[in-house]
Enzyme design. Sequence first.
Site, PDB file in Angstrom:
ATOM      1  CB  ALA A  65      27.093  45.697  48.054  1.00 14.89           C
ATOM      2  N   GLY A 108      24.521  49.560  46.787  1.00  7.19           N
ATOM      3  CA  GLY A 108      23.701  49.343  47.943  1.00  7.19           C
ATOM      4  C   GLY A 108      23.762  50.642  48.957  1.00  7.19           C
ATOM      5  CD  GLU A 111      19.993  49.150  45.586  1.00  7.45           C
ATOM      6  OE1 GLU A 111      18.917  48.805  45.024  1.00  7.45           O
ATOM      7  OE2 GLU A 111      20.802  48.781  46.016  1.00  7.45           O
ATOM      8  CD  GLU A 131      23.770  48.681  41.937  1.00  5.31           C
ATOM      9  OE1 GLU A 131      23.403  48.978  43.034  1.00  5.31           O
ATOM     10  OE2 GLU A 131      23.388  49.870  41.298  1.00  5.31           O
TER      11      GLU A 131
END
Length: 248
Positions: A65, A108, A111, A131
């Site tokens: 992300a 992200g 994911e 993370e």
Amino acid sequence: MNTPYETLLVEERADRIVVTLHRPEARNAINGRMISELHAVCDRLEREPKLLLLTGHGEVFAGGADIAELLERGRDEALRGINARLFERVRRLPMPTVAAVDGWALGGGAELTYACDLRIAGPDAVFGNPEPGLGILAAAGACRLLSRLVGESVAKQVLLAGRTLDAATALATGLVIDVVPASVLLEEAHRLLDRMARSSALALRLTKLVVDADGAHPAADDLAQAVLFEGADKKERMTRFLAGRGRP
């Protein structure tokens, strides 16, 4: 597709949509604009179901992300589940989805691949969820989905110990269906989609619905099968098979 995209390259074909994450200046990091544009793609696929192929531009799928945006997010943004809502929407798309991954798929980005039904990898693919090192957790699906995909032990190695899964390990753990040379990664991903496209679209949709159902019950299989048994597609396909004119 007529929607203008700034962070995606979108190609629409008769039976599939190909989406390339395209933020080369940021290793295809997933930012708010990309989230919004991927929601637009999902909206289209929910209204007109097709197969979906997701990949990344260049030599990376997605480096994670957008950290600059994450830094500015607070409690209210976390409770909105900005990334999680999108990835769950991708997971629940009516037709099968495939992620073609080479290079980094982190945070992200990883994911997003977990939300897809299938993953195929190039030799340099690396999956990871770092993370906790940034003071947060993998809250957009990894904590729920990764253990289903690779087992609890490997998932905890990734989520707690910071282990990354290279292409060979991803194949060995079942995270990816195959590892192929980077030069033919998209070709092989399309070959996988071609294989599914030869099946009944309705059978694929109902199979995915039953497999993904929370608290699945045998009755769900029976109900889905009842719908398919009454369909013209089943009759035509089985008649052709029995006549020796084709195979499933």
